[in-house]
Write an enzyme that holds these catalytic residues in place. Structure first.
Site, PDB file in Angstrom:
ATOM      1  N   ARG A  96      -0.073  14.490  12.454  1.00 42.75           N
ATOM      2  CA  ARG A  96       0.483  14.139  11.130  1.00 42.75           C
ATOM      3  C   ARG A  96       0.555  15.359  10.208  1.00 42.75           C
ATOM      4  O   ARG A  96       0.031  15.373   9.106  1.00 42.75           O
ATOM      5  CB  ARG A  96      -0.344  13.013  10.506  1.00 42.75           C
ATOM      6  CG  ARG A  96      -0.370  11.797  11.403  1.00 42.75           C
ATOM      7  CD  ARG A  96      -0.961  10.611  10.718  1.00 42.75           C
ATOM      8  NE  ARG A  96       0.002  10.035   9.758  1.00 42.75           N
ATOM      9  CZ  ARG A  96      -0.317   9.006   8.974  1.00 42.75           C
ATOM     10  NH1 ARG A  96      -1.529   8.506   9.003  1.00 42.75           N
ATOM     11  NH2 ARG A  96       0.561   8.505   8.138  1.00 42.75           N
ATOM     12  N   ARG A 144      -9.109  -0.306   4.396  1.00 38.83           N
ATOM     13  CA  ARG A 144      -8.170   0.708   3.865  1.00 38.83           C
ATOM     14  C   ARG A 144      -6.857   0.056   3.474  1.00 38.83           C
ATOM     15  O   ARG A 144      -6.172   0.494   2.566  1.00 38.83           O
ATOM     16  CB  ARG A 144      -7.897   1.787   4.921  1.00 38.83           C
ATOM     17  CG  ARG A 144      -8.966   2.833   5.065  1.00 38.83           C
ATOM     18  CD  ARG A 144      -8.500   3.940   5.998  1.00 38.83           C
ATOM     19  NE  ARG A 144      -7.129   4.296   5.693  1.00 38.83           N
ATOM     20  CZ  ARG A 144      -6.200   4.610   6.626  1.00 38.83           C
ATOM     21  NH1 ARG A 144      -6.524   4.600   7.895  1.00 38.83           N
ATOM     22  NH2 ARG A 144      -4.969   4.936   6.291  1.00 38.83           N
ATOM     23  N   LYS A 193       0.846  -1.205   0.000  1.00 37.58           N
ATOM     24  CA  LYS A 193       0.000   0.000   0.000  1.00 37.58           C
ATOM     25  C   LYS A 193       0.876   1.248   0.000  1.00 37.58           C
ATOM     26  O   LYS A 193       0.640   2.191  -0.756  1.00 37.58           O
ATOM     27  CB  LYS A 193      -0.889   0.005   1.241  1.00 37.58           C
ATOM     28  CG  LYS A 193      -1.532   1.343   1.553  1.00 37.58           C
ATOM     29  CD  LYS A 193      -2.439   1.302   2.776  1.00 37.58           C
ATOM     30  CE  LYS A 193      -1.746   1.606   4.058  1.00 37.58           C
ATOM     31  NZ  LYS A 193      -1.439   3.020   4.315  1.00 37.58           N
ATOM     32  N   ASN A 194       1.940   1.227   0.840  1.00 36.75           N
ATOM     33  CA  ASN A 194       2.719   2.458   1.049  1.00 36.75           C
ATOM     34  C   ASN A 194       3.749   2.717  -0.037  1.00 36.75           C
ATOM     35  O   ASN A 194       4.586   3.612   0.097  1.00 36.75           O
ATOM     36  CB  ASN A 194       3.346   2.450   2.444  1.00 36.75           C
ATOM     37  CG  ASN A 194       2.250   2.597   3.508  1.00 36.75           C
ATOM     38  OD1 ASN A 194       1.123   2.974   3.184  1.00 36.75           O
ATOM     39  ND2 ASN A 194       2.565   2.245   4.738  1.00 36.75           N
ATOM     40  N   ASP A 247       4.184   0.467  12.556  1.00 38.92           N
ATOM     41  CA  ASP A 247       2.978  -0.213  12.048  1.00 38.92           C
ATOM     42  C   ASP A 247       2.846  -1.618  12.609  1.00 38.92           C
ATOM     43  O   ASP A 247       1.798  -2.236  12.494  1.00 38.92           O
ATOM     44  CB  ASP A 247       3.022  -0.306  10.514  1.00 38.92           C
ATOM     45  CG  ASP A 247       2.976   1.056   9.879  1.00 38.92           C
ATOM     46  OD1 ASP A 247       3.243   1.175   8.681  1.00 38.92           O
ATOM     47  OD2 ASP A 247       2.705   2.023  10.603  1.00 38.92           O
ATOM     48  N   CYS A 306      -5.119  12.452  11.957  1.00 38.86           N
ATOM     49  CA  CYS A 306      -5.987  11.276  11.856  1.00 38.86           C
ATOM     50  C   CYS A 306      -5.938  10.616  13.223  1.00 38.86           C
ATOM     51  O   CYS A 306      -5.476  11.190  14.190  1.00 38.86           O
ATOM     52  CB  CYS A 306      -5.493  10.343  10.761  1.00 38.86           C
ATOM     53  SG  CYS A 306      -3.942   9.602  11.186  1.00 38.86           S
TER      54      CYS A 306
END
Ligand code: EPZ
Length: 445
Positions: free
Chosen positions: A121, A421, A22-23, A307, A116
């Site tokens: 952030r 997500r 994803k990143n 993470d 968030c």
């Protein structure tokens, strides 16, 4: 709001393949703005954040075509350099289109990505770097937009005051077409940055990691299209490895990339976890014997990744003894603790003694709010029981799901969109490992 109904207590056994990262995907899409030629990205995870970022591109008039796990992007149809607030504000990474828009069109308007669930952030480090490269930038609180313009972007020597993964990527994306040489010091070492560098190099960019935490970019006149396949998602692999261990299962992970997981594999072994290198891209994960307590400090790469902190904390609820987690990257990343406590976990907050926290912590110390903590102490083993739980951030969501799979009984997990997500078809893929999970619409409960 969908709900997952999870019947826990079954060890997860079988084979699962890790999806594309994803990143990297989100930044690869921003890269496509740097050329009028077609950019083709393979191994794209079909997750909500990917669709959000592609919505950002289409909101600019860019042509996007999704076919399975391949995305084709044609930026020559671009019509606007303003990201609409309702589209851009949904995803922090929308701000990464600023560099490419400035480099090619001299202007960009991007919504302030704002905070968030895991903290403020901000993008102050990104903004300072772009300004160093010649961008004029103003923020208008009345409409929530950053206004950027630059007749030309020129190379610059820029040192990040603190590590920033997407900040490093933001400046690389601006520098590849800038005039002259850009030297980024204290640049992020995350492996996702290296995958983005490989993609941009494939487009004709000249980018080199010259030494530890230093990246040099020589601006070129033009970039061409590319066909690129994303690296596997290391956060997915860690999630599946811990799913095997915490449910006393045995899981074979395909598209495994052990080289990206050094700090995790070291910690996993120290906790009695066992990983077996079946071949270059397959790893077998299981727990042999009791889970041993650990003391983990999260750090930028190559340290133990932030993470991985949430699913690791769940793992430690089943360890024989007291474990600690010290979160140093984000200022508020323990939202899952309340949900694990509902399931019987014994977790206390504490603040590890730190000299010069303003320097030590990766987040801006001024972003801390009262009631935030940087440490948790976990007493194990505690049997987990079923509960009705809420999710409000991606990795916390995956953790609560693993907890429900570990617990006995039937748990209800609301807010599954957060897991969607970052994890494609999570319940279908876990069902193949023996998990008993149903997805229900709100009105079906
Ligand atoms: C990226 O976030 C990842 N997201 C995160 O993954 C990951 O946890 C993080 O890097 C660390 O590796 C994406 O790549 C889309 P940072 P990013 O800039 O770039 C503060 C997930 O679950 N900061 O390295 O936002 C910031 O608030 C996500 O997939 C500033 O204060 O992380 C944070 O506390 C979560 N000002 C710390 O620094 C800035 O200008 C590290 O941020 C930039 C960052």
């Amino acid at each position: 709001m969908d709900t997952l109904v999870v019947h826990g207590g079954t060890p997860l056994r079988g084979e699962i393949a890790v999806a594309g990262a994803k990143n990297v995907a989100l930044k690869a899409f921003a890269s496509a703005i740097l050329t009028d030629e077609e950019v083709v990205i393979h191994n794209v995870p079909l997750i909500a954040d990917v669709h959000c970022m592609l919505d950002v591109l289409t909101s600019l008039g860019i042509k996007v075509d999704i076919n399975g796990h391949t995305v084709r992007i044609q930026s020559k149809s671009l019509k606007s350099t303003t990201v609409p607030l309702d589209v851009g504000a949904r995803l922090r990474t929308s701000s990464l289109v600023a560099g490419p828009l400035l480099a090619r069109y001299g202007a960009a308007r991007i919504p302030n990505p704002g905070g968030c669930r895991i903290g403020a952030r901000p993008i102050d480090r990104h903004i300072r770097g772009l300004a160093e490269m010649g961008a004029e930038i103003s923020y208008h609180p009345d409409d929530g937009y950053f206004y950027l313009r630059a007749d030309t972007l020129h190379g610059a020597g820029f040192e990040f005051e603190k590590n920033t993964h997407t900040g490093t990527e933001a400046l690389i994306l601006a520098a590849v077409l800038a005039e002259g040489e850009t030297v980024l010091k204290n640049a992020a070492a995350e492996v996702e940055v290296d995958d983005l560098i490989s993609l941009l190099t494939g487009m004709g960019a000249t980018i080199k990691r010259t030494k530890e935490r230093e990246i040099v970019i020589y601006g070129v006149k033009k970039l061409h299209g590319v066909e690129y396949s994303l690296m596997p998602d290391r956060n997915e692999e860690v999630t599946f490895a811990l799913a095997a261990a915490v449910t006393s299962g045995d899981v074979l992970v395909h598209h495994s990339r052990r080289a990206h997981l050094g700090a995790f594999l070291e910690a996993f072994s120290s906790a009695g976890g066992q990983y077996e290198a079946v071949d270059a891209s397959t790893t077998r994960y299981r727990q042999i014997g009791p889970i041993k307590p650990t003391d983990i400090v999260t750090l930028p790469h190559p340290g133990f990744m932030t993470d991985w902190q949430a699913p690791w904390a769940l793992y430690m609820t089943q360890a024989n003894g007291i474990s600690t987690m010290h979160e140093t990257v984000f200022e508020s990343r323990f939202s899952y603790v309340s949900e694990l406590r509902k399931m019987g976990a014994q977790i206390e907050y504490y603040d590890p003694p730190v000299k010069n926290p303003e320097i030590y912590y990766n987040f801006n110390w001024s972003d801390r709010r009262s009631g935030y903590h940087q440490g948790i102490r976990i007493t194990g083993p505690t049997p987990l029981h079923d509960a009705v739980v809420e999710i409000d951030d991606l990795r916390a969501g995956a953790t609560v799901l693993l907890a429900a799979l570990t617990a006995g009984g039937t748990s209800y997990i609301h807010g599954v969109e957060q897991i969607d997500r970052g994890y494609e078809n999570i319940e279908e893929r876990l069902r193949k490992l023996g998990a008993r999970i149903e997805r229900k619409k709100e009105d079906e409960i």
